[in-house]
Design an enzyme around this catalytic site. Sequence first.
Site, mmCIF file in Angstrom:
data_model
loop_
_atom_site.group_PDB
_atom_site.id
_atom_site.type_symbol
_atom_site.label_atom_id
_atom_site.label_comp_id
_atom_site.label_asym_id
_atom_site.label_seq_id
_atom_site.Cartn_x
_atom_site.Cartn_y
_atom_site.Cartn_z
ATOM 1 N N GLY A 1 38.784 57.392 32.628
ATOM 2 C CA GLY A 1 39.667 57.943 33.660
ATOM 3 C C GLY A 1 38.870 58.759 34.667
ATOM 4 O O GLY A 1 37.707 58.444 34.962
ATOM 5 N N GLU B 1 15.578 40.005 41.123
ATOM 6 C CA GLU B 1 15.008 38.795 40.484
ATOM 7 C C GLU B 1 15.959 37.598 40.602
ATOM 8 O O GLU B 1 16.060 36.778 39.689
ATOM 9 C CB GLU B 1 14.556 39.081 39.049
ATOM 10 C CG GLU B 1 13.383 40.062 39.061
ATOM 11 C CD GLU B 1 12.551 40.091 37.818
ATOM 12 O OE1 GLU B 1 12.529 39.100 37.080
ATOM 13 O OE2 GLU B 1 11.886 41.135 37.581
ATOM 14 N N GLU C 1 9.996 39.759 50.781
ATOM 15 C CA GLU C 1 9.631 40.306 52.101
ATOM 16 C C GLU C 1 10.920 40.578 52.863
ATOM 17 O O GLU C 1 11.978 40.057 52.499
ATOM 18 C CB GLU C 1 8.788 39.279 52.864
ATOM 19 C CG GLU C 1 7.459 38.999 52.167
ATOM 20 C CD GLU C 1 6.576 38.036 52.953
ATOM 21 O OE1 GLU C 1 6.925 37.679 54.094
ATOM 22 O OE2 GLU C 1 5.521 37.667 52.393
ATOM 23 N N PRO C 2 10.819 41.351 53.955
ATOM 24 C CA PRO C 2 12.039 41.645 54.717
ATOM 25 C C PRO C 2 12.819 40.370 55.079
ATOM 26 O O PRO C 2 14.044 40.357 55.046
ATOM 27 C CB PRO C 2 11.521 42.369 55.960
ATOM 28 C CG PRO C 2 10.235 43.018 55.499
ATOM 29 C CD PRO C 2 9.644 42.079 54.489
HETATM 30 N N1 COS Z 1 8.918 26.765 37.491
HETATM 31 C C1 COS Z 1 7.920 26.027 38.057
HETATM 32 N N2 COS Z 1 8.048 25.457 39.280
HETATM 33 C C2 COS Z 1 9.195 25.641 39.950
HETATM 34 C C3 COS Z 1 10.271 26.398 39.418
HETATM 35 C C4 COS Z 1 10.085 26.977 38.127
HETATM 36 N N3 COS Z 1 11.038 27.697 37.559
HETATM 37 N N4 COS Z 1 11.274 26.419 40.312
HETATM 38 C C5 COS Z 1 10.877 25.677 41.372
HETATM 39 N N5 COS Z 1 9.612 25.217 41.143
HETATM 40 C C6 COS Z 1 8.815 24.336 42.014
HETATM 41 C C7 COS Z 1 9.598 23.044 42.229
HETATM 42 O O1 COS Z 1 9.362 22.150 41.166
HETATM 43 C C8 COS Z 1 9.096 22.553 43.570
HETATM 44 O O2 COS Z 1 7.882 21.847 43.459
HETATM 45 P P1 COS Z 1 7.826 20.210 43.295
HETATM 46 O O3 COS Z 1 8.659 19.616 44.383
HETATM 47 O O4 COS Z 1 6.365 19.909 43.420
HETATM 48 O O5 COS Z 1 8.384 19.908 41.952
HETATM 49 C C9 COS Z 1 8.774 23.840 44.320
HETATM 50 O O6 COS Z 1 8.661 24.876 43.320
HETATM 51 C C10 COS Z 1 9.877 24.195 45.294
HETATM 52 O O7 COS Z 1 11.091 24.319 44.568
HETATM 53 P P2 COS Z 1 12.526 24.291 45.260
HETATM 54 O O8 COS Z 1 12.640 23.089 46.162
HETATM 55 O O9 COS Z 1 13.574 24.433 44.201
HETATM 56 O O10 COS Z 1 12.449 25.590 46.199
HETATM 57 P P3 COS Z 1 13.496 26.269 47.138
HETATM 58 O O11 COS Z 1 12.768 26.785 48.329
HETATM 59 O O12 COS Z 1 14.681 25.374 47.329
HETATM 60 O O13 COS Z 1 13.917 27.603 46.328
HETATM 61 C C11 COS Z 1 15.204 28.966 44.847
HETATM 62 C C12 COS Z 1 14.557 27.601 45.149
HETATM 63 C C13 COS Z 1 16.326 29.309 45.792
HETATM 64 C C14 COS Z 1 15.754 28.781 43.452
HETATM 65 C C15 COS Z 1 14.107 30.050 44.858
HETATM 66 O O14 COS Z 1 13.717 30.322 46.191
HETATM 67 C C16 COS Z 1 14.567 31.347 44.227
HETATM 68 O O15 COS Z 1 14.533 31.485 43.002
HETATM 69 N N6 COS Z 1 14.981 32.323 45.045
HETATM 70 C C17 COS Z 1 15.291 33.652 44.564
HETATM 71 C C18 COS Z 1 14.039 34.435 44.566
HETATM 72 C C19 COS Z 1 14.146 35.688 43.766
HETATM 73 O O16 COS Z 1 14.491 35.673 42.595
HETATM 74 N N7 COS Z 1 13.799 36.774 44.430
HETATM 75 C C20 COS Z 1 13.674 38.030 43.784
HETATM 76 C C21 COS Z 1 12.215 38.346 43.801
HETATM 77 S S1 COS Z 1 11.641 39.336 42.557
HETATM 78 S S2 COS Z 1 12.683 40.980 42.670
#
Ligand code: COS
Length: 381
Positions: A340, A364, A124-125
């Site tokens: 080049g 992603e 989202e934005p």
């Molecule tokens: N598979 C299953 N569950 C997952 C997981 C995975 N790969 N990654 C995280 N989770 C679960 C965690 O286990 C946690 O749950 P529990 O506490 O019950 O175990 C929950 O999701 C939250 O995870 P976390 O605390 O790691 O979340 P954050 O908000 O800190 O976010 C990142 C983690 C930054 C890694 C995540 O927001 C991310 O990947 N951001 C990038 C998003 C992206 O790729 N955007 C592009 C979109 S598509 S073009």
Amino acid sequence: MFTFTEDQMSIRDMVREFAEKEIRPKADEVDKTGRFPLETITALTEMGIMGLNIPEEYGGAGMDEICKVLAISEISRCCASTAEIVAVHLLVNDIILRNGSEEQKQQFLSAAVEGKLGAFCLTEPGAGSDAGGLKTKAVKDGDHFILSGTKCFISNFGPEEGHHFVIIALTDVEKGTRGGMTAFLVQRDTPGLSLGKTEEKMGMRGAAVSELVLEDCRVPESAVMGQVGDGFKIAMSGLDGGRIGIAAQSVGLAQGALEEGVKYAKERIQFGKPISANQGLQWYIADMSTRTECARLLMLEAASKRQNGEGDVSQYASMAKYYAAETATYVCDLALQLHGGYGYMKDYPIERMYRDARILRIYEGTSEIQKIVIAKQVLRG
Ligand code: COS
């Protein structure tokens, strides 16, 4: 050392032959016009590639993760835009397969096999790297949910493109990423779902990317994927597979750029000899090919871990995506350098490849986000 099965080799060879014959000759025109390569996607559908990872019982080819990465990288070697379309579609197939109800599988996997495109709507934005910060809401209303919000940068969504959407929305603000998000599977013609701005991009110009607007979009409970509250986990584990797909796009593009660079270096005469005779440029070629091979091995390792359901797949998916994306931009940059001044002109494919590569370190999950995921897993042991 990876040994491929008969199936894996035959899909790689079949896609390579098709890509050389049908995709490469159009890549330049698709980029210049920014048109969606519909006839290519139709042909790939007929070949079974759009249903490659769907089991035979739903009409698909029932192939494994290794086949998936081999097919995507062979397409990307010739046209990265086309590879993006296929990779996103296969990512959505995978999310439906792993999380959909039987009814959803029957309806949407059969459509996907026919080439009706799937799209994944998380961003989202105000929620990019911080995917948990999304604001799109799904409010329960009897046996329906009402979705409202705006999703942006949605690949496989355009004026004519996009048939079904996996949409992640908030069902419980307090719980947030831990039980407060739900995944919905929604068809394009649902009232309240509409196309917003279609993006003009620097590269990957054949792949449609648009905003998706939800205004009081009413969907039945049967549109929920998995359980209410599973949405963030479904999105993150889906992205594990998606990131392996981006690694495959990156490996294919790096391979294609390496080949362009080597070809040009052997042909271009300066100071009375081909420029490939210069040791300084040979070192470029050595680095480009070594890094491409490392990226390929990491991609295959991540794909095989996902196939086997191994516990450390998130770490390997992020390592493969991070390393392969950085490698693709590195290889494209050096391949352009080998050309080049000609490399900067639109007459040579490397100019397009250089632009196409730039998004790989961003979508992603940026390279920086991949490093967060990798370090978290390593520190956790
Ligand atoms: N598979 C299953 N569950 C997952 C997981 C995975 N790969 N990654 C995280 N989770 C679960 C965690 O286990 C946690 O749950 P529990 O506490 O019950 O175990 C929950 O999701 C939250 O995870 P976390 O605390 O790691 O979340 P954050 O908000 O800190 O976010 C990142 C983690 C930054 C890694 C995540 O927001 C991310 O990947 N951001 C990038 C998003 C992206 O790729 N955007 C592009 C979109 S598509 S073009």
